[in-house]
Design a protein around this motif. Structure first.
Motif, PDB file in Angstrom:
ATOM      1  N   ARG A 102      -3.337   3.031   2.406  1.00  0.00           N
ATOM      2  CA  ARG A 102      -4.760   2.703   2.720  1.00  0.00           C
ATOM      3  C   ARG A 102      -4.690   1.362   2.264  1.00  0.00           C
ATOM      4  O   ARG A 102      -5.428   0.360   3.196  1.00  0.00           O
ATOM      5  CB  ARG A 102      -5.783   3.561   2.213  1.00  0.00           C
ATOM      6  N   ASP A 103      -4.537   0.867   1.253  1.00  0.00           N
ATOM      7  CA  ASP A 103      -4.502  -0.389   0.674  1.00  0.00           C
ATOM      8  C   ASP A 103      -3.534  -1.450   1.196  1.00  0.00           C
ATOM      9  O   ASP A 103      -3.433  -2.378   0.577  1.00  0.00           O
ATOM     10  CB  ASP A 103      -4.637  -0.323  -0.814  1.00  0.00           C
ATOM     11  N   GLY A 104      -2.552  -0.714   1.947  1.00  0.00           N
ATOM     12  CA  GLY A 104      -1.474  -1.898   2.538  1.00  0.00           C
ATOM     13  C   GLY A 104      -0.533  -2.040   1.398  1.00  0.00           C
ATOM     14  O   GLY A 104       0.271  -2.954   1.668  1.00  0.00           O
ATOM     15  N   LEU A 105      -0.387  -1.213   0.427  1.00  0.00           N
ATOM     16  CA  LEU A 105       0.680  -1.458  -0.609  1.00  0.00           C
ATOM     17  C   LEU A 105       1.768  -0.590  -0.197  1.00  0.00           C
ATOM     18  O   LEU A 105       1.899   0.637   0.193  1.00  0.00           O
ATOM     19  CB  LEU A 105       0.136  -0.927  -2.007  1.00  0.00           C
ATOM     20  N   SER A 106       2.999  -1.158  -0.532  1.00  0.00           N
ATOM     21  CA  SER A 106       4.294  -0.190  -0.484  1.00  0.00           C
ATOM     22  C   SER A 106       4.576   0.398  -1.754  1.00  0.00           C
ATOM     23  O   SER A 106       4.062  -0.008  -2.655  1.00  0.00           O
ATOM     24  CB  SER A 106       5.527  -1.341  -0.028  1.00  0.00           C
ATOM     25  N   ALA A 107       5.106   1.695  -1.408  1.00  0.00           N
ATOM     26  CA  ALA A 107       5.320   2.444  -2.581  1.00  0.00           C
ATOM     27  C   ALA A 107       6.488   1.657  -3.516  1.00  0.00           C
ATOM     28  O   ALA A 107       6.273   1.806  -4.820  1.00  0.00           O
ATOM     29  CB  ALA A 107       6.214   3.612  -2.317  1.00  0.00           C
ATOM     30  N   GLU A 108       7.448   0.628  -3.134  1.00  0.00           N
ATOM     31  CA  GLU A 108       8.223   0.038  -4.036  1.00  0.00           C
ATOM     32  C   GLU A 108       7.399  -1.126  -4.848  1.00  0.00           C
ATOM     33  O   GLU A 108       7.690  -1.319  -5.998  1.00  0.00           O
ATOM     34  CB  GLU A 108       9.261  -0.766  -3.065  1.00  0.00           C
ATOM     35  N   ALA A 109       6.172  -1.480  -4.164  1.00  0.00           N
ATOM     36  CA  ALA A 109       5.455  -2.706  -5.018  1.00  0.00           C
ATOM     37  C   ALA A 109       4.906  -2.017  -6.028  1.00  0.00           C
ATOM     38  O   ALA A 109       4.518  -2.226  -6.945  1.00  0.00           O
ATOM     39  CB  ALA A 109       4.516  -3.194  -3.935  1.00  0.00           C
ATOM     40  N   ARG A 165       0.079  13.082  -3.788  1.00  0.00           N
ATOM     41  CA  ARG A 165      -0.210  12.927  -2.369  1.00  0.00           C
ATOM     42  C   ARG A 165      -1.475  11.973  -2.124  1.00  0.00           C
ATOM     43  O   ARG A 165      -1.428  11.045  -1.499  1.00  0.00           O
ATOM     44  CB  ARG A 165      -0.457  14.036  -1.593  1.00  0.00           C
ATOM     45  N   GLN A 166      -2.629  11.945  -3.045  1.00  0.00           N
ATOM     46  CA  GLN A 166      -3.494  11.144  -2.779  1.00  0.00           C
ATOM     47  C   GLN A 166      -3.253   9.683  -3.232  1.00  0.00           C
ATOM     48  O   GLN A 166      -3.729   8.869  -2.441  1.00  0.00           O
ATOM     49  CB  GLN A 166      -4.682  11.866  -3.698  1.00  0.00           C
ATOM     50  N   HIS A 167      -2.292   9.749  -4.411  1.00  0.00           N
ATOM     51  CA  HIS A 167      -2.045   8.378  -4.825  1.00  0.00           C
ATOM     52  C   HIS A 167      -1.414   7.546  -3.608  1.00  0.00           C
ATOM     53  O   HIS A 167      -1.639   6.401  -3.205  1.00  0.00           O
ATOM     54  CB  HIS A 167      -1.146   8.452  -6.069  1.00  0.00           C
ATOM     55  N   ALA A 168      -0.249   8.354  -3.164  1.00  0.00           N
ATOM     56  CA  ALA A 168       0.587   7.923  -1.984  1.00  0.00           C
ATOM     57  C   ALA A 168      -0.627   7.420  -0.852  1.00  0.00           C
ATOM     58  O   ALA A 168       0.041   6.382  -0.153  1.00  0.00           O
ATOM     59  CB  ALA A 168       1.525   8.803  -1.462  1.00  0.00           C
ATOM     60  N   LEU A 169      -1.276   8.304  -0.421  1.00  0.00           N
ATOM     61  CA  LEU A 169      -2.161   7.837   0.857  1.00  0.00           C
ATOM     62  C   LEU A 169      -2.998   6.408   0.313  1.00  0.00           C
ATOM     63  O   LEU A 169      -3.287   5.703   1.350  1.00  0.00           O
ATOM     64  CB  LEU A 169      -3.101   8.973   1.184  1.00  0.00           C
ATOM     65  N   GLU A 170      -3.398   6.584  -1.031  1.00  0.00           N
ATOM     66  CA  GLU A 170      -4.243   5.518  -1.205  1.00  0.00           C
ATOM     67  C   GLU A 170      -3.418   4.033  -1.155  1.00  0.00           C
ATOM     68  O   GLU A 170      -3.999   2.977  -0.913  1.00  0.00           O
ATOM     69  CB  GLU A 170      -4.832   5.671  -2.721  1.00  0.00           C
ATOM     70  N   GLN A 171      -2.206   4.306  -1.536  1.00  0.00           N
ATOM     71  CA  GLN A 171      -1.256   2.853  -1.517  1.00  0.00           C
ATOM     72  C   GLN A 171      -1.308   2.533   0.150  1.00  0.00           C
ATOM     73  O   GLN A 171      -1.231   1.363   0.155  1.00  0.00           O
ATOM     74  CB  GLN A 171       0.095   3.448  -2.069  1.00  0.00           C
TER      75      GLN A 171
END
Length: 136
Positions: free
Chosen positions: A106-113, A98-104
Motif C-alpha cells: 500500500r505504501d509503495g514499498l518493495s519487500a527488498e527495501a 500478511r498485514q505487514h506485507a500488504l501495508e508495504q
C-alpha cells in the motif's frame, strides 16, 4: 476455475480458505490502481484476517490456475481454538506477517527495501549496543 474470484477486497467475510492445489493471485487495489502482490499455492491460506478479526477482506483473491480450495468457517475455527487456544498465537503470527506485507504494498514499498531497512536498523542498533557496553 481459472479467473474465479474467491474473495473481493472490502467485502465482509467469516471464513478462510486452504489451498489444496492450484494457484491464487492476491490483488490489491489502492486509489483505483490494482496490482497482484502475491501468489498463493498448495498449503497456503487466505481470508484469515476477516475470519479471525471480523474485518472486511483486505485484498481480492483470484484463481490464476484451476484450484481446489477448502473453506473453513468461523464455527469450525472457534471449535479448534477452544480445544487448542495456542492456535491463536499461530494465527496472529500469520496475520501480522500478511498485514505487514500488504501495508508495504500500500505504501509503495518493495519487500527488498523493507528488508534492507530492517537489516540497516539491526546493524545500527548492534553498533549502539556494542558502543554502549564498550564491546569490540
Amino acid at each position: 476455475s481459472r479467473g474465479e474470484v474467491l474473495v473481493r477486497q472490502g467485502d465482509p467475510g467469516d471464513s478462510l480458505f486452504l489451498i489444496a492445489d492450484g494457484e491464487i493471485g492476491v490483488v490489491l487495489s489502492v486509489d483505483g490502481a490494482e496490482r497482484q502482490v502475491a501468489t498463493l499455492r498448495q498449503g497456503d491460506i487466505l481470508g484469515e484476517q476477516s475470519l479471525m478479526t471480523g474485518e472486511a477482506r483486505t485484498a481480492t483473491c483470484i484463481a490464476i490456475k484451476d484450484a481446489h480450495v477448502h473453506e473453513v468457517d468461523h464455527a469450525l475455527i472457534r471449535t479448534l481454538l477452544e480445544a487448542k487456544p495456542a492456535l491463536a498465537e499461530s494465527f496472529s503470527a500469520i496475520l501480522s506477517d500478511r498485514q505487514h506485507a500488504l501495508e508495504q504494498q500500500r505504501d509503495g514499498l518493495s519487500a527488498e527495501a523493507a528488508l534492507q531497512r530492517r537489516d540497516e536498523n539491526k546493524k545500527r542498533l548492534l553498533g549502539r549496543i556494542k558502543s554502549y557496553f564498550r564491546l569490540a
